[in-house]
Design a protein around this motif. Sequence first.
Motif, PDB file in Angstrom:
ATOM      1  N   ILE A 116       0.816  -1.297   0.051  1.00 39.77           N
ATOM      2  CA  ILE A 116       0.106   0.023   0.086  1.00 39.77           C
ATOM      3  C   ILE A 116       0.747   1.374   0.242  1.00 39.77           C
ATOM      4  CG2 ILE A 116      -1.783   1.344   1.389  1.00 39.77           C
ATOM      5  CD1 ILE A 116      -2.782  -1.229   2.327  1.00 39.77           C
ATOM      6  N   MET A 117       2.061   1.137   0.681  1.00 39.88           N
ATOM      7  CA  MET A 117       3.027   2.330   0.726  1.00 39.88           C
ATOM      8  C   MET A 117       3.712   2.868  -0.588  1.00 39.88           C
ATOM      9  SD  MET A 117       5.315   1.506   4.160  1.00 39.88           S
ATOM     10  CE  MET A 117       4.648   0.729   5.067  1.00 39.88           C
ATOM     11  N   GLN A 177       8.574   2.563 -10.471  1.00 38.57           N
ATOM     12  CA  GLN A 177       7.634   2.674  -9.463  1.00 38.57           C
ATOM     13  C   GLN A 177       6.351   1.510  -9.831  1.00 38.57           C
ATOM     14  OE1 GLN A 177       5.353   6.254  -8.489  1.00 38.57           O
ATOM     15  NE2 GLN A 177       3.579   5.061  -7.946  1.00 38.57           N
ATOM     16  N   GLN A 178       6.351   1.657 -11.259  1.00 40.35           N
ATOM     17  CA  GLN A 178       5.240   0.767 -11.838  1.00 40.35           C
ATOM     18  C   GLN A 178       5.885  -0.719 -11.592  1.00 40.35           C
ATOM     19  OE1 GLN A 178       3.854   2.310 -15.570  1.00 40.35           O
ATOM     20  NE2 GLN A 178       3.073   4.088 -14.619  1.00 40.35           N
ATOM     21  N   ILE A 179       7.092  -0.851 -11.935  1.00 37.32           N
ATOM     22  CA  ILE A 179       7.632  -2.474 -11.658  1.00 37.32           C
ATOM     23  C   ILE A 179       7.487  -2.785 -10.420  1.00 37.32           C
ATOM     24  CG2 ILE A 179       9.920  -3.748 -12.002  1.00 37.32           C
ATOM     25  CD1 ILE A 179      10.710  -1.785 -14.426  1.00 37.32           C
ATOM     26  N   VAL A 180       7.768  -2.011  -9.370  1.00 38.39           N
ATOM     27  CA  VAL A 180       7.900  -2.532  -8.003  1.00 38.39           C
ATOM     28  C   VAL A 180       6.227  -2.627  -7.770  1.00 38.39           C
ATOM     29  CG1 VAL A 180       7.962  -1.618  -5.652  1.00 38.39           C
ATOM     30  CG2 VAL A 180       9.800  -1.153  -7.400  1.00 38.39           C
ATOM     31  N   GLU A 181       5.492  -1.834  -8.171  1.00 34.56           N
ATOM     32  CA  GLU A 181       3.843  -2.100  -7.724  1.00 34.56           C
ATOM     33  C   GLU A 181       3.546  -3.556  -8.538  1.00 34.56           C
ATOM     34  OE1 GLU A 181       0.996   1.003  -8.955  1.00 34.56           O
ATOM     35  OE2 GLU A 181       2.077   2.330  -7.849  1.00 34.56           O
ATOM     36  N   ARG A 182       4.103  -3.810  -9.583  1.00 37.33           N
ATOM     37  CA  ARG A 182       3.530  -4.946 -10.238  1.00 37.33           C
ATOM     38  C   ARG A 182       4.187  -6.061  -9.437  1.00 37.33           C
ATOM     39  NH1 ARG A 182       4.306  -3.724 -16.010  1.00 37.33           N
ATOM     40  NH2 ARG A 182       3.165  -1.950 -15.500  1.00 37.33           N
ATOM     41  N   ALA A 183       5.446  -6.061  -8.940  1.00 39.16           N
ATOM     42  CA  ALA A 183       6.335  -7.132  -8.131  1.00 39.16           C
ATOM     43  C   ALA A 183       5.510  -7.490  -7.005  1.00 39.16           C
ATOM     44  CB  ALA A 183       7.600  -6.731  -8.028  1.00 39.16           C
ATOM     45  N   ARG A 204       2.379  -6.719  -6.501  1.00 37.92           N
ATOM     46  CA  ARG A 204       0.865  -7.232  -6.584  1.00 37.92           C
ATOM     47  C   ARG A 204       1.021  -8.608  -6.791  1.00 37.92           C
ATOM     48  NH1 ARG A 204      -1.399  -3.813 -10.911  1.00 37.92           N
ATOM     49  NH2 ARG A 204      -0.589  -2.117  -9.623  1.00 37.92           N
ATOM     50  N   LEU A 205       1.899  -9.413  -7.349  1.00 33.81           N
ATOM     51  CA  LEU A 205       1.862 -10.904  -7.745  1.00 33.81           C
ATOM     52  C   LEU A 205       2.399 -11.506  -6.328  1.00 33.81           C
ATOM     53  CD1 LEU A 205       3.847 -10.635 -11.210  1.00 33.81           C
ATOM     54  CD2 LEU A 205       1.375 -11.363 -10.630  1.00 33.81           C
ATOM     55  N   LYS A 206       3.502 -10.878  -5.834  1.00 34.46           N
ATOM     56  CA  LYS A 206       3.951 -11.465  -4.533  1.00 34.46           C
ATOM     57  C   LYS A 206       2.811 -12.294  -3.421  1.00 34.46           C
ATOM     58  CE  LYS A 206       8.220 -11.058  -2.040  1.00 34.46           C
ATOM     59  NZ  LYS A 206       8.947 -10.234  -1.172  1.00 34.46           N
ATOM     60  N   THR A 207       2.105 -11.069  -3.241  1.00 33.83           N
ATOM     61  CA  THR A 207       0.996 -11.474  -2.399  1.00 33.83           C
ATOM     62  C   THR A 207      -0.172 -11.922  -3.114  1.00 33.83           C
ATOM     63  OG1 THR A 207       0.363  -9.246  -2.202  1.00 33.83           O
ATOM     64  CG2 THR A 207       1.614  -9.871  -0.459  1.00 33.83           C
TER      65      THR A 207
END
Lengths: 217, 270, 216
Positions: free
Chosen positions: C142-143, C205-211, C213-216
């Motif tokens: 979320i952060m 940022q978009q890469i991190v967000e995508r990563a 999202r998949l992890k959890t």
Amino acid sequence: MELDWGVVARAWDLLIDGTWVTLQLFAWSLLLGTVLGLVLALMRLSKYRVLRWVSLGYVWLFRGIPVLVALFFAFFVFGRQVGLSALQAGVLGLGTSAAAYKAEIIRAGIMSVDPGQFEAAECLAMTRRRYMRRIIIPQGIRVMVPTYMSNTILVLKVSSVAVAIGIVELTGITRQLSNSTNRPIELFTAAALIYLFLTTVLIVLQEFLERRFALKT
Amino acid sequence: MSSDALVTVSGLHKSFGDVEVLRGIDFEVRRGEVVAIIGPSGSGKTTMLRCVNLLERPSAGRIEVDGQVLCEQQADGSMSFSGKAEIRAIREHVGMVFQKFNLFPHFTAVENVIEAPMAVRGMSRQDANARAFELLESVGLAHKADSYPLQLSGGQQQRVAIARALAMDPGLMLFDEVTSSVDPELAGEILLVMKRLAQDGMTMLVVTHEMGFAAEVADRVLFIDHGVIVEEGPAKEVLGDPKRQRTRSFLRAVLERAPMVEDGMDDDGQ
Amino acid sequence: MDWDVVVESFPLIWKGASKTVSLFAWSLAAGTVLGLAVALMKLSSAKPLSWFATLFSWLFRGVPLLILLFYAFFALPEVGWLLSPFWAAVLGLSLWTAAYQAEAIRSGIIAVDHGQTEGSDALGMTRSHTMRRIIIPQSIRIMVPPFTSNATTLLKQTSLATLVTVPEMTLLTQRIFSNNFKFIEPIFVLAMIYLAMTTVLIIGQQIVERAFRLKT
């Protein structure tokens, strides 16, 4: 280390002069930023692809560069061509930067309005111009108030960057005074307190506006 | 096409991307008729209703409302639609009531009702107010004229929405599952308003799950499933003794819980 | 616009890029650590700690960054704390960004379902274990948006270090145009470099967000 708070009292008039310039920069750049931001938001929501792309490009550019760089452009490049005073160039640089953020805030506000509102207005045979003005934008404003106001507080603080193009607003006058009296702690503390006072006034205004625009339940 | 048909729909197809929701719909609504449209969710009944006032643009087909052609297919297969001004002109005479009410939340009930007559018909505020009070009275909400939507119950909000649509003096009213978002005990007050409207001779096209209402008030019923009209006919027939198996099984599933229209209510409809 | 000047200016300005990135990296690191501390203080049940955190946020978000930088540069030497321009800038930038990151971090922690804490309590997990394994991973997701948005702003704000004489990109640009009075070319180069850097951050940022999202 001896503190001489009297220096603040003696410099008070100059500090107020500086504050007055800050407020002028703030007010004019806020106006420019809001009007231009509204135009950009509507462009982004337009059905014409060219307008959407221009708006998108503007926002990307002005959110991608520091305000300082925008000020340099306004003062050293544009202002010199057109013959702007430092204050005018300052307003231009600050306002055009702010517009990129206001555009996103306004757009988010308009988009947050339930599509059902558009449909109801359309089915009542209202023209788009009429229902945007009477139905959609007022509701968008209500949603926008928090982010619009917190960005506005930022606009106030960012006005301090105008010192870089030689405008003697509050930060600028404080630096000059500090250098000539060699009392930086007292003077910068005074400037900080003045800024805190101004931002607190805006926070109170924000809370008032949030209550004023809230839906009656 | 009958000469007193207010709405004529032929060959209506509508796709959303790859999904074809309406697969060839033909029907008519005659002046003064009340037509109920029933069917399972996803059947396309709401989409079909929304095509009638062009809230949805058909992928193919011809729609005519009150002599005005809203859309039709050209010789080369492309669709042509009426222009914005023409669509607005039609919508002046076609009222719509939505499942989610869609009242303007920053206006009071009376302000909701006067907005369109003033904006579109150029009515004076005085005249619009007078008419609005009449309409709110007729739906039992004159005493709530200065209330805001969030201060009203769902049933009250929907009745204001009906008054708002009626303010434009439409010749045709479209109802899109108008009781579905309302607590069951409040649905009755809405259905009663609609029943009275029907008795006054309004032409109505009603998408509904309320079989009791359909049986009592509708002249004709259209049963839609998977984008086609499976069965249509007089209400008593389609609902009482359907010919098609699909209609039977649908009705069997739904009728177990069909509420009847309330016959008496006090001024507030509570 | 004279493209030869553009080409000439680029390497001169780019020399300042390492300083810019250095300011950014140090301030981001210090600011995040400090921000985390402030966020935890704000959430703590100990009144003095949460009051301090509130004061910290109000102070460092209510005062312009430039005032903080000038304070670090002009005022601190008066109390005997003489920092180089670079470290004075880092100090100012860190305190400033910490106040904003504290909010981003705090919003991440409180947004995670309260039921998660209760569920873990019921299973007999200790509070710190709950924090570490259950809440923190979800909070991070979320952060990420506000955090990286703050970081991008921080990168741009390093330009203010020019006003306390740090030789990052903006100062070098000013040197160029105050020397040869050609303004548009070096300012254009400066803008383009910042634009490239911020765009890289946005993509990151978009890469991190995508990563996440998949992890959890």
